[in-house]
Design a protein around this motif. Structure first.
Motif, short mmCIF file in Angstrom:
data_model
loop_
_atom_site.label_atom_id
_atom_site.label_comp_id
_atom_site.label_asym_id
_atom_site.label_seq_id
_atom_site.Cartn_x
_atom_site.Cartn_y
_atom_site.Cartn_z
N GLU A 206 -10.33 13.83 -1.26
CA GLU A 206 -10.38 12.67 -2.15
C GLU A 206 -10.33 11.35 -1.35
O GLU A 206 -9.57 11.22 -0.40
N ARG A 207 -11.14 10.42 -1.76
CA ARG A 207 -11.05 9.07 -1.22
C ARG A 207 -9.73 8.44 -1.66
O ARG A 207 -9.27 8.65 -2.78
N ILE A 208 -9.09 7.68 -0.78
CA ILE A 208 -7.89 6.92 -1.14
C ILE A 208 -8.30 5.47 -1.30
O ILE A 208 -8.58 4.77 -0.32
N LYS A 209 -8.34 5.02 -2.53
CA LYS A 209 -8.77 3.64 -2.79
C LYS A 209 -7.74 2.64 -2.29
O LYS A 209 -8.11 1.57 -1.80
N ALA A 210 -6.46 2.99 -2.44
CA ALA A 210 -5.43 2.05 -2.01
C ALA A 210 -4.09 2.75 -1.85
O ALA A 210 -3.80 3.74 -2.52
N VAL A 211 -3.30 2.21 -0.93
CA VAL A 211 -1.87 2.55 -0.80
C VAL A 211 -1.12 1.26 -1.13
O VAL A 211 -1.40 0.21 -0.54
N ILE A 245 -8.45 5.53 3.93
CA ILE A 245 -7.84 4.56 3.03
C ILE A 245 -8.68 3.29 3.02
O ILE A 245 -8.92 2.70 4.07
N ASP A 246 -9.10 2.87 1.84
CA ASP A 246 -9.90 1.65 1.74
C ASP A 246 -9.04 0.41 1.99
O ASP A 246 -9.40 -0.46 2.78
N LYS A 247 -7.89 0.32 1.26
CA LYS A 247 -7.04 -0.87 1.34
C LYS A 247 -5.57 -0.48 1.31
O LYS A 247 -5.20 0.53 0.71
N LEU A 248 -4.74 -1.31 1.95
CA LEU A 248 -3.30 -1.16 1.87
C LEU A 248 -2.71 -2.49 1.41
O LEU A 248 -3.02 -3.55 1.99
N TYR A 249 -1.89 -2.44 0.36
CA TYR A 249 -1.24 -3.64 -0.17
C TYR A 249 0.27 -3.44 -0.03
O TYR A 249 0.82 -2.47 -0.56
N THR A 250 0.91 -4.34 0.69
CA THR A 250 2.33 -4.11 0.98
C THR A 250 3.13 -5.39 0.94
O THR A 250 2.59 -6.51 0.96
N GLY A 251 4.44 -5.23 0.88
CA GLY A 251 5.38 -6.35 0.84
C GLY A 251 6.79 -5.81 0.82
O GLY A 251 7.07 -4.76 1.39
N ARG A 269 -8.16 -4.63 5.99
CA ARG A 269 -7.74 -3.48 5.17
C ARG A 269 -6.32 -3.66 4.64
O ARG A 269 -5.93 -2.99 3.69
N LEU A 270 -5.54 -4.56 5.24
CA LEU A 270 -4.16 -4.79 4.84
C LEU A 270 -4.02 -6.15 4.17
O LEU A 270 -4.49 -7.16 4.69
N GLU A 271 -3.36 -6.17 3.00
CA GLU A 271 -3.10 -7.43 2.31
C GLU A 271 -1.68 -7.44 1.76
O GLU A 271 -1.09 -6.39 1.50
N ALA A 272 -1.15 -8.64 1.56
CA ALA A 272 0.18 -8.81 0.99
C ALA A 272 0.12 -8.75 -0.53
O ALA A 272 -0.93 -8.99 -1.13
N MET A 273 1.26 -8.43 -1.16
CA MET A 273 1.32 -8.28 -2.62
C MET A 273 2.53 -9.03 -3.18
O MET A 273 3.43 -8.44 -3.78
#
Length: 281
Positions: A206-211, A245-251, A269-273
């Motif tokens: 499976e593709r991982i759209k986001a973590v 993994i397409d994108k990772l959103y973390t904070g 690929r990494l962004e803040a949330m």
């Protein structure tokens, strides 16, 4: 899928109307469901929700990632505002949870009154369960990779026995959509790599759209230190980059310093949330 950060340690620069706290709460809207993932430590998420166009009473189900106050103590406020949604959390022995460092001790655990007074709304999960169509709470998390080094400050107390927190109270949320998976980590005390590895094993190919969520890479939160070394964080980023993994959103518990180090490796690929951020996945 639309994901809105109701609570995080920080907020969008242009949303000074939103309150922040050291905690996490995410509102998730799929084609058929409205889900609340974690609830912070109080009613802050309830205050922010209407300012973000979200009605808490419309939430269909809720999930608690683990039994630390900054993710679950807002449950009392949730059940006061929402009369229908069940709240799912991992079943485990009742313990006290503490942060300990340099002689300082702080209670970081769930409000025990919550477990007693909201019991008719709580659903204790013993094993990986599909709690709604294509919505999975996963209780058995891989131990292939090392847990975050910041965990060393976290302990449990059961009767007269004190020990390091093993995070047997933590679970993982995975939502499966036609075009891939979205993984929600909470704090990822079990290790974000272990959580991703678990999802990859359970949903092969499976593709991982986001973590989405915290990665607990902070050491001592008061000083915003990192858990481990800079090289440890960079190597974590390199390993994450090898997964589909397409994108990772973390904070939240990732910490600003660790975020910057991961950003060096993962780039766009990494962004803040922060609080107020809305993500379309």
């Amino acid at each position: 899928m639309k994901i809105t950060t109701l609570v995080d340690n920080s907020r969008l620069d242009n949303r000074t109307d939103l309150a922040v706290e050291r905690g996490l709460s995410l509102h998730i809207e799929t084609e058929k469901l409205k889900i609340l993932f974690d609830m912070g430590s109080g009613d802050t998420f309830c205050q922010n929700a209407p300012l973000l166009g979200i009605d808490i009473k419309d939430v269909d189900l809720a999930v608690i990632s683990h039994r630390h106050h900054d993710h679950c103590n807002g449950t009392a406020d949730f059940v006061a505002h929402n009369s229908k949604a069940k709240v799912f959390l991992k079943n485990c022995e009742q313990k006290s949870y503490h942060f300990r460092a340099f002689g300082f001790k702080s209670d970081v655990g769930i409000n025990k009154d919550l477990l007693e007074n909201s019991n008719e709304r709580l659903v204790f999960v013993n094993r990986t369960t599909e709690i709604a169509p294509n919505v999975f709470v996963i209780t058995d998390i891989s131990a292939k990779h090392e847990q975050p080094k910041g965990n060393k400050y976290l302990y449990t107390q059961s009767k007269n026995q004190r020990e390091r927190d093993l995070f047997d109270h933590e679970l993982l949320l995975v939502i499966k959509e036609p075009d891939g998976l979205v993984i929600f980590t909470g704090c990822a005390h079990s290790g974000v790599l272990n959580m991703v590895d678990t999802a990859v094993t359970l949903f092969p190919g499976e593709r991982i759209k986001a973590v989405v969520g915290g990665f607990h890479l902070v050491g001592l939160p008061l000083f915003n230190s990192i858990g481990g070394t800079k090289q440890d964080i960079r190597e974590l980023g390199l390993t994450l980059s090898q997964y589909p993994i397409d994108k990772l959103y973390t904070g939240h518990c990732t910490g600003k310093k660790a975020y910057s180090l991961l950003k060096e490796v993962l780039g766009e690929r990494l962004e803040a949330m922060p609080t107020g951020r809305r993500i379309n996945v």
